[in-house]
Design an enzyme around this catalytic site. Structure first.
Site, mmCIF file in Angstrom:
data_model
loop_
_atom_site.group_PDB
_atom_site.id
_atom_site.type_symbol
_atom_site.label_atom_id
_atom_site.label_comp_id
_atom_site.label_asym_id
_atom_site.label_seq_id
_atom_site.Cartn_x
_atom_site.Cartn_y
_atom_site.Cartn_z
ATOM 1 N N HIS A 307 6.891 11.562 1.202
ATOM 2 C CA HIS A 307 7.787 10.441 0.926
ATOM 3 C C HIS A 307 9.213 10.918 1.086
ATOM 4 O O HIS A 307 9.528 12.082 0.820
ATOM 5 C CB HIS A 307 7.557 9.916 -0.500
ATOM 6 N N ASP A 364 1.396 3.989 -0.205
ATOM 7 C CA ASP A 364 0.824 3.351 0.980
ATOM 8 C C ASP A 364 -0.578 3.863 1.289
ATOM 9 O O ASP A 364 -1.332 3.201 1.997
ATOM 10 C CB ASP A 364 1.723 3.592 2.195
#
Length: 429
Positions: A307, A364
């Site tokens: 991330h 996600d």
């Protein structure tokens, strides 16, 4: 005593004292406003990764520690005990509601869930195979032309009504994106249903049959919406703020956020995860794909790991992993992609290559699997994200409108083009 940082130009010897600003959480920030005036310089920060573009009290995250707070409340507590609509109230108003306030808030949202009948005609202007995000952005922008009665962005009451309208109408807009692509008739909202159940009703019901989604499905989707509600100054939120700084119509600001979220490096990441898992196809193929991910010459990348901000396990990923497992178990769904995902996660978390690079699963990685289990098409994943994130966009926009430092956004640049040169007539070139 005010803390300052001294910046010195070692060529000229000139110095400037820059105040250090302390927030309630996170690292301090150097105020460089006087840098250009005193030294004739700007800062260079591609992607604004070390620049605080605003003051904000909405959301705080610590990527090193894996912490996410909404108005001070840990995401883990909100995910376990709250509802999406209550979290939206919290983001916008700054405090959790009383029972009376929550009832009034829920009622106000229901009363604004309808859209003008003419808006439904906009969908028919799109190709039958248009991407739902293209439709969503266009329709959100079109809504700006329908509500002229409360467009004074400097009036607090107008801003609140606009916020209610945006939050209320997004499920309606999103459901029609799905039904238009599926060739199904549009469905009006049902005020007897909750916010999330109403969205599912408008999306999946048939005119000829009674529709009641399972409690597990409603809770899973509500949880996903909570986890996607806001995430500090990400690309789409920053876009909404930048558009808002020009005093643009708030619906147009939301449309700008939707367009930014559409990018595969932002809201489109969960689509990419599902496509990756489908490509892997079987747990037996995972070692081969992990080896490919380590090969710099191979274009294959493991999607859903790592991330931009989190350098630890994304706290939302832990919550969503359990929710995904619970939903598939409760619904008795055979989900081979989930098995691939769990095994891939296990291998990656034990592999020194991924550990060293802090490539932990992010939100996600599992969200797409829940959407898929709820029978939401892959092309609609980012629409679902936009529906939820509109809460954060509205809260951030409202905060911007009250900022004492409000001004139109105007980043600077490091110019690397040609210097001044004279125009040469075309006959002489």
């Amino acid at each position: 005593m005010t803390r300052t940082v001294t910046i010195t130009d070692n060529m000229t010897g000139k110095q400037v004292e820059c105040p250090v600003l302390e927030g309630t959480c996170g690292p301090p920030v150097i105020n460089t406003k006087s840098l250009y005036k005193e030294l004739g310089m700007f800062t260079f920060d591609p992607g604004f990764v070390t620049t605080a573009s605003c003051r904000s009290a909405v959301t705080y995250l610590d990527g090193e520690k894996g912490v996410l707070l909404h108005r001070g409340y840990p995401i883990e507590q909100l995910a376990e005990q709250s509802t999406f609509l209550e979290v939206v109230y919290l983001l916008i108003h700054g405090e959790l509601p009383t029972r009376k306030q929550m009832d009034e808030w829920a009622h106000a949202i229901k009363m604004h869930m309808m859209t003008h009948e003419h808006i439904s005609r906009f969908y028919s202007a799109y190709r039958y195979d248009a991407h739902p995000m293209s439709i969503m952005a266009g329709v959100a922008n079109a809504i700006a032309s329908y509500y002229h009665d409360r467009t004074d962005i400097w009036d607090p009451d107008n801003r609140l009504i606009t916020a209610r309208r945006i939050i209320a109408k997004m499920p309606n807009v999103a459901s029609k994106c799905y039904r238009y692509a599926s060739g199904l008739p549009f469905v009006y909202p049902d005020n007897a249903r909750s916010y999330v159940e109403n969205f599912m009703y408008m999306t999946f019901s048939w005119p000829t049959e009674e529709y009641t989604p399972s409690a597990a499905a409603v809770r899973a989707l509500d949880l996903l919406f909570i986890l996607h509600a806001d995430h500090e100054q990400n690309a789409s939120t920053s876009t909404v703020r930048l558009a808002g700084s020009s005093e643009a119509n708030p619906f147009a600001c939301i449309a700008a956020g939707i367009t930014t979220l559409w990018g595969k490096s932002h809201g489109g990441a969960n689509e990419a995860v599902v496509r990756m898992l489908e490509e892997i196809g079987s747990t037996s193929n995972i070692p081969k794909y992990v080896a490919r991910a380590k090969d710099r010459k191979d274009p294959f990348r493991l999607m859903g790991f790592g991330h931009r901000v989190y350098k630890n396990y994304d706290p939302r990923a832990k919550i969503i992993r359990k929710a995904c497992h619970d939903l598939l178990e409760e619904e008795k769904l055979n989900q081979p992609l989930f098995e691939i995902a769990m095994e891939l996660e296990r291998i990656a978390l034990e592999d020194e290559y991924f550990i060293k690079r802090k490539l932990y699963p992010n939100v996600d990685f599992y969200s797409g699997l829940i959407y898929q289990a709820l029978r939401i098409p892959t092309s609609m994943f980012t629409v679902m994200f936009a529906l939820a994130r509109s809460a954060g966009w509205v809260a951030q926009w409202m905060e911007l409108m009250k900022d004492r430092d409000f001004r139109i956004g105007r980043p600077r640049q490091l110019y690397i083009g040609r210097q001044t040169r004279d125009y040469v007539p075309i006959e002489e070139r």
